[in-house]
Each structure stands twice: as C-alpha cells, then as structure tokens.
Design a protein around this motif. Structure first.
Motif, PDB file in Angstrom:
ATOM      1  N   PHE A 233     150.301 -41.043  25.682  1.00 39.17           N
ATOM      2  CA  PHE A 233     149.430 -40.828  26.851  1.00 39.17           C
ATOM      3  C   PHE A 233     147.963 -40.760  26.421  1.00 39.17           C
ATOM      4  O   PHE A 233     147.322 -39.704  26.463  1.00 39.17           O
ATOM      5  N   PRO A 234     147.421 -41.900  25.969  1.00 39.80           N
ATOM      6  CA  PRO A 234     146.028 -41.899  25.502  1.00 39.80           C
ATOM      7  C   PRO A 234     145.041 -41.615  26.648  1.00 39.80           C
ATOM      8  O   PRO A 234     145.332 -41.905  27.812  1.00 39.80           O
ATOM      9  N   VAL A 235     143.906 -41.061  26.286  1.00 41.84           N
ATOM     10  CA  VAL A 235     142.862 -40.765  27.266  1.00 41.84           C
ATOM     11  C   VAL A 235     142.436 -42.052  27.976  1.00 41.84           C
ATOM     12  O   VAL A 235     142.212 -43.078  27.335  1.00 41.84           O
ATOM     13  N   GLY A 236     142.371 -41.995  29.301  1.00 42.45           N
ATOM     14  CA  GLY A 236     141.980 -43.161  30.101  1.00 42.45           C
ATOM     15  C   GLY A 236     143.155 -43.912  30.691  1.00 42.45           C
ATOM     16  O   GLY A 236     142.980 -44.762  31.570  1.00 42.45           O
ATOM     17  N   MET A 237     144.354 -43.589  30.243  1.00 40.85           N
ATOM     18  CA  MET A 237     145.550 -44.292  30.708  1.00 40.85           C
ATOM     19  C   MET A 237     145.933 -43.836  32.123  1.00 40.85           C
ATOM     20  O   MET A 237     145.820 -42.672  32.472  1.00 40.85           O
ATOM     21  N   LYS A 238     146.370 -44.783  32.954  1.00 41.78           N
ATOM     22  CA  LYS A 238     146.931 -44.438  34.264  1.00 41.78           C
ATOM     23  C   LYS A 238     148.391 -44.068  34.058  1.00 41.78           C
ATOM     24  O   LYS A 238     149.135 -44.791  33.386  1.00 41.78           O
ATOM     25  N   VAL A 239     148.781 -42.964  34.656  1.00 37.31           N
ATOM     26  CA  VAL A 239     150.172 -42.513  34.503  1.00 37.31           C
ATOM     27  C   VAL A 239     150.718 -42.101  35.871  1.00 37.31           C
ATOM     28  O   VAL A 239     149.962 -41.784  36.788  1.00 37.31           O
ATOM     29  N   LYS A 240     152.056 -42.106  35.970  1.00 38.43           N
ATOM     30  CA  LYS A 240     152.721 -41.626  37.169  1.00 38.43           C
ATOM     31  C   LYS A 240     153.612 -40.449  36.790  1.00 38.43           C
ATOM     32  O   LYS A 240     154.152 -40.380  35.691  1.00 38.43           O
ATOM     33  N   GLY A 241     153.741 -39.524  37.714  1.00 39.83           N
ATOM     34  CA  GLY A 241     154.594 -38.378  37.456  1.00 39.83           C
ATOM     35  C   GLY A 241     154.961 -37.686  38.746  1.00 39.83           C
ATOM     36  O   GLY A 241     154.555 -38.102  39.841  1.00 39.83           O
ATOM     37  N   LYS A 242     155.777 -36.634  38.603  1.00 37.02           N
ATOM     38  CA  LYS A 242     156.241 -35.891  39.776  1.00 37.02           C
ATOM     39  C   LYS A 242     155.621 -34.495  39.780  1.00 37.02           C
ATOM     40  O   LYS A 242     155.597 -33.814  38.737  1.00 37.02           O
TER      41      LYS A 242
END
Length: 301
Positions: free
Chosen positions: A14-23
């Motif tokens: 999970f590098p800085v700047g990455m788009k991520v999805k979660g709950k």
C-alpha cells in the motif's frame, strides 16, 4: 505453521499515493476505520473527508459496512497505522480558487455567513469561505466587534488579499478598496497648524481628539495646560470641543501629536507681535504728522 505478519509487507502493498478500496468496519468521533485486507486497517480522519465541509462526525459521510475508495496518505508499519484520505480523490477547489480569484480580484457580492470576535466569514461560492479580519474592515474606524458593521446575510464588496492553500485560508479586505487616509495626511495637516476637534477618549496619559472621521490626535497630559495637572479628566471631558496646535505627524505610526499649551503660547506671541506692530505704526504716523506740522510752521514764518 506461523502465518506471516501482514504489516511486514504493508509499506510495499500500500504505497503512498495508491488508490485502494476497503470496507468501513467502525466509526469513531475522529474518523472511520477501513479494512484493506485481513489484519490491516487504515484510518480516514475526519479532516481528510472533504476539502471544504467541516465534517463533525464520520457518520455524516460514511456508514459501517459500506465499501469505500480512498487514497493512501501515510504508512507507519512500526505502529501499524495507515492514513487514508477521501478528499484526495476529488479535485481540490483551492487549486481552482487561485485561478478564479487571484490576489487583487474584487468580489462584488460575498454573503456574510458568520460573524466572530476576530472577523467576518463570507461565502464566495465553491464551498469555500473567505475571512475579512476585523483589522481589514476599515482604515481608521475602530470596531469593538465586527457585528457593529455586519450581520449574517449581508452582501459585502471585498478584495482578495491572500490565498494560503496549505492552511486553507482565504483572506479578504474591505478597507483596501479605498485609499488609506493616512497616506495623504501631510497634505491635509502641517506641524504648527491650529485645529479644532472633539475629545473622544480620556486616558491617564492624555486625551484623544477626533480631527476628521476616523483620524484622531493625542494631547499628552503634559500638553493640556501650562500648570501641572494630575490627569486629563481634571480639565477635559469626552465631547469637549478643543482648539489645539499640531506638534507632530507620523503617518506610518498613525499618530498626530497635539498641544493646547503650545497653541496658547503661539497665540500669545502672535498677539504680542500684532500689538508691537501696531505700536510701531502709531509711532511712525506720529513722526509723520510731526514733520508735516513743522513744515507748515516754517512756511508761515
């Protein structure tokens, strides 16, 4: 078999700047916890949910169980913390603000949203409020509270003074729409000039006198009378009309020094000079008449 610690690889996954999805798994007063994968949660702080809205509680934006897309802001594997942001996936209106309202732009009708002790917040659109600090309302008139001038709903004409994107501060001014009257103060007043004004305030050290709207001069207690007085209120009261002489003019410091005592001395000198001049004229006239009389007598002889 010992399972691997998911945080060992978190910085790389999970590098800085990455788009991520979660709950969303839980909501606290300060933010929302989001599960990114088994054993790893990140926090969306309330300050990272909107560029312009002040989110009082994350439940206003998110709910438990909802899937959310966000951006990785910081990864601290040692303390097992990942900071996430929602607003970073949206256009930052502060970027557009600099383009639409560069410094010096005049905003014709900004609506007052709230009035505080230190200034007035106005809506300029785009979800951003500008602040007119109390010191930027007028050049000379002093307000105990901005509410003496503005109330919620008023329309205000103002000029853009500054934009601080990092601190999200948008500074506006009203007084800057006009010239500072102190810039030309020496064109209207001069040292040695006698002037009238009304006493507006008394302090232990002197009396303030209004010379024109918003421009005051100060008579120090030592300049009020020839004799020594303990305090200005022994001789003066608020509302008194006084004649004074200008001792000093300091535009940068916005100060004008005045003196009743000096004016009295100046007027005494002028009166004496006038009297002396009249006496000289009388002597000269007497001499002139005397010469004419002598000439007439000689003719008769």
């Amino acid at each position: 078999q010992i399972s691997a610690n998911p945080w060992d690889e978190a910085e790389y996954r999970f590098p800085v700047g990455m788009k991520v999805k979660g709950k969303v798994v839980s909501l606290k007063d300060y933010g929302a916890f989001v599960e990114l994968e088994d054993g790893i949660e990140g926090l969306i702080h309330v300050s990272e949910m909107s560029w312009t809205e002040r989110v009082k509680h994350p439940s206003k934006v998110l709910e438990v169980g909802a899937e959310v897309e966000c951006k990785v802001l910081e990864v601290d594997t040692k303390n097992k913390r990942i900071s996430l942001g929602l607003k970073q996936l949206q256009d930052n209106p502060w970027d557009a603000l600099e383009v639409k309202f560069p410094v010096g732009t005049i905003i014709e009708e900004a609506e007052v949203k709230s009035v505080t002790d230190f200034g007035v917040f106005v809506d300029i659109g785009m979800g951003i409020d500008g602040l007119i600090h109390v010191s930027d309302i007028a050049w000379t008139k002093k307000f105990n509270h901005p509410s003496e001038k503005y109330k919620k709903g008023d329309k205000v004409r103002a000029v853009v003074l500054g934009i601080d994107k990092a601190s999200e501060k948008f500074s506006l001014g009203v007084k800057q729409l006009e010239r500072d009257p102190w810039d030309s103060i020496k064109q209207r007043y001069r040292i040695g000039q006698s002037i009238e004004g009304n006493v507006t305030k008394l302090t232990d050290f002197g009396a303030f006198v209004e010379l024109e709207e918003g421009v005051e001069g100060l008579i120090y207690v030592s300049e009020i009378a020839d004799q020594r007085i303990e305090k200005p209120s022994d001789v003066l009261k608020v509302g008194d009309n006084v004649r004074t002489e200008i001792l000093s003019i300091e535009p940068k410091e916005r100060r004008i020094g005045l003196s009743i005592k000096q004016l009295n001395k100046t007027e005494e000198r002028q009166a004496f000079a006038t009297y002396a001049g009249d006496a000289n004229k009388k002597t000269s006239m007497g001499d002139l008449l005397g010469d004419k009389l002598k000439a007439a007598l000689k003719k008769e002889e």
